[in-house]
Design a protein around this motif. Structure first.
Motif, short mmCIF file in Angstrom:
data_model
loop_
_atom_site.label_atom_id
_atom_site.label_comp_id
_atom_site.label_asym_id
_atom_site.label_seq_id
_atom_site.Cartn_x
_atom_site.Cartn_y
_atom_site.Cartn_z
N ALA A 279 0.84 -1.21 0.00
CA ALA A 279 0.00 0.00 0.00
C ALA A 279 0.87 1.26 0.00
O ALA A 279 0.59 2.22 -0.73
CB ALA A 279 -0.93 0.00 1.22
N VAL A 280 1.92 1.24 0.81
CA VAL A 280 2.84 2.38 0.87
C VAL A 280 3.53 2.57 -0.47
O VAL A 280 3.64 3.70 -0.98
CB VAL A 280 3.88 2.17 1.99
N TYR B 236 2.00 6.44 -7.13
CA TYR B 236 0.92 7.01 -7.91
C TYR B 236 0.24 8.25 -7.31
O TYR B 236 -0.47 8.96 -8.03
CB TYR B 236 -0.15 5.95 -8.17
N LEU B 237 0.38 8.48 -5.99
CA LEU B 237 -0.28 9.66 -5.43
C LEU B 237 0.51 10.91 -5.77
O LEU B 237 1.68 11.04 -5.40
CB LEU B 237 -0.40 9.54 -3.90
N PRO B 238 -0.10 11.85 -6.49
CA PRO B 238 0.64 13.06 -6.85
C PRO B 238 0.73 14.03 -5.68
O PRO B 238 0.13 13.82 -4.62
CB PRO B 238 -0.23 13.64 -7.98
N ASP B 239 1.45 15.10 -5.88
CA ASP B 239 1.51 16.18 -4.91
C ASP B 239 0.09 16.70 -4.66
O ASP B 239 -0.75 16.69 -5.56
CB ASP B 239 2.39 17.30 -5.45
N ALA C 298 2.75 14.28 0.89
CA ALA C 298 1.57 13.46 1.13
C ALA C 298 1.82 11.99 0.81
O ALA C 298 1.37 11.10 1.53
CB ALA C 298 0.39 13.99 0.31
N LYS C 299 2.56 11.72 -0.26
CA LYS C 299 2.80 10.34 -0.65
C LYS C 299 3.60 9.56 0.40
O LYS C 299 3.56 8.34 0.43
CB LYS C 299 3.54 10.29 -1.99
N ASP C 300 4.30 10.27 1.27
CA ASP C 300 5.10 9.60 2.30
C ASP C 300 4.25 8.96 3.38
O ASP C 300 4.66 7.97 4.00
CB ASP C 300 6.08 10.60 2.95
#
Length: 436
Positions: free
Chosen positions: A9-10, A16-19, A411-413
């Motif tokens: 999941a991480v 894929y999660l953008p800024d 955010a992606k972190d």
């Protein structure tokens, strides 16, 4: 098992999660296209909704920026730093640090959401200075506690319907917090989350080889020592007396607000409290300004993104899209299942309208008539909307901006860990709304 699930999941979210800025641009396009395709609005009408509403959150944007700045200044003052260090020192292991930061964040968020966001993030930084622990999970744990805010003392929906003359008063009357915040079903959900969220965060702790650590020296923000003061202006900047002459009256005003006038907590009061405590505890204007210079660096995301969210909210509300989504989801509900479907619909709407009070204004005209027609429990339905609003904040980076700014992460972190919590907390809240 959770460790095994959280790892992909991480990685998925990191890839894929953008800024958050890209996220808000994509949401703008999705809301616009949906308003045209579903609500049959013309492109010109949608453009006007968006443009006219773009600056609708200016006051709130400034409040959120001040939450970040004043909270940072307060927590970076020497007395508060010593308190945080003392509490952080009670954690001896990485797992203990994860559990401790989650509990602190949960407790602070239940008291007040703005307080919880800032305290959780700053406490996570303090723990990272003392213990070698995966920094991403540490900050995600601090943010995950935010999910309880709308079931707590500062929940905007339960406080709204407990206020004389609220916009639905003719329809449902005034509903006291004894039927919402302090109802057994709501307290049961809160207690379960206080138990489950720290344990889930602890079980997601990565192995040594998969962990991401932060250099403690990067987190140090010790002020430069003050040299010899030669100019009158420098003496004023380093005057303890000047700080106290302004700071103490500010704190006296708060005493008057709480004790003599019986005032409560809201975002302005929290910011006022943070600011004037910081003025007093930093002792000199120069120390406060040094802290301010550090704090303001993290506010860029709030300044640029909140106007876009205001535009999205305007499209969703004025086009009728938010109302249509809510009506569709409750169309197949019964008196028993309406709280569950209200919760789900609120979670979806929250992705586009990340504001508790604003969301209630959109959904109350749909949910309340449905509850009355079905004979459903109105306080439970109202709290279902409140919990839905809080729940998908684990996926929506809007509220994570102050935490990420303080922690120095993206955010992606953290969102991969929050995604696991999204599913688990969703199950707990759903069960609580249906059967508690």
């Amino acid at each position: 098992m959770l460790k095994m699930i959280s790892k992909p999941a991480v990685k998925l979210v990191e890839r894929y999660l953008p800024d958050p800025y890209i996220f808000v641009l994509l949401l703008t396009l999705i809301a616009s296209v949906a308003a045209i395709a579903i609500e049959r609005q013309t492109p010109l009408a949608v453009l006007r909704f968006w443009g006219d509403g773009f600056w609708g959150l200016l006051t709130f944007s400034m409040q959120m920026l001040l939450v970040l700045v004043t909270g940072f200044m307060l927590a970076s003052s020497p007395p508060v730093k010593r308190i945080l260090q003392k509490i952080a020192g009670t954690a001896k292991t990485p797992g203990g640090a994860i559990i401790l930061v989650t509990l602190v964040s949960l407790a602070a968020s239940w008291i007040n959401w703005g307080f919880g966001l800032v305290v959780g993030a700053l406490f996570a930084k303090e723990l990272a200075r003392l213990i070698r622990v995966d920094y991403r999970l540490l900050v995600a744990s601090a943010y995950s506690g935010f999910v309880v805010w709308h079931g707590g003392l500062a929940g905007s929906i339960p406080l709204t319907i407990a206020t004389e003359g609220h916009f639905s008063a003719d329809q449902i009357g005034v509903i006291g917090t004894g039927s919402t915040i302090f109802a057994l079903f709501n307290l049961g959900i809160v207690v379960c989350l206080f138990i489950a969220i720290p344990l889930v965060n602890r079980m997601m702790l990565p192995d040594e080889k998969d962990s991401v650590y932060v250099d403690p020296s990067v987190l140090n923000d010790e002020p430069e020592p003050v040299g010899r003061l030669t100019r009158p202006a420098e003496r004023l900047e380093n005057s303890v007396t000047l700080a106290l002459l302004v700071g103490v009256p500010g704190l006296l005003f708060l005493l008057d607000h709480f004790l003599l006038r019986g005032g409560g907590l809201n975002l302005n009061v929290v910011n006022f409290l943070f600011l004037f405590l910081a003025i007093v505890l930093h002792r000199t204007p120069r120390n406060l300004l040094n802290s301010l210079n550090e704090a303001i660096k993290g506010g860029a995301g709030i300044v640029i993104q909140f106007p876009f969210y205001a535009g999205i909210m305007a499209i969703m509300v004025q086009s009728g899209l938010a109302e249509s989504m809510s009506e569709w989801l409750v169309s197949f509900a019964t008196a028993t299942t309406l709280p569950f479907w209200s919760f789900i619909s609120a979670g979806i709407v929250n992705l586009f309208v990340p504001s508790g009070g604003g969301q209630w204004a959109v959904q109350a005209p749909v949910m309340l008539p449905a509850a009355q027609a079905l004979g459903a429990d109105i306080p439970r339905v109202a709290m279902a909307v409140a919990w839905g609003d809080a729940w998908t904040n684990l996926l929506q980076p809007f509220w994570a901006l102050p935490v990420l700014a303080i922690a120095g992460l993206k955010a992606k972190d953290i969102m991969g860990f929050c995604l696991i919590q999204l599913f688990i907390t969703g199950i707990i809240i759903s069960v609580g709304l249906l059967w508690f």
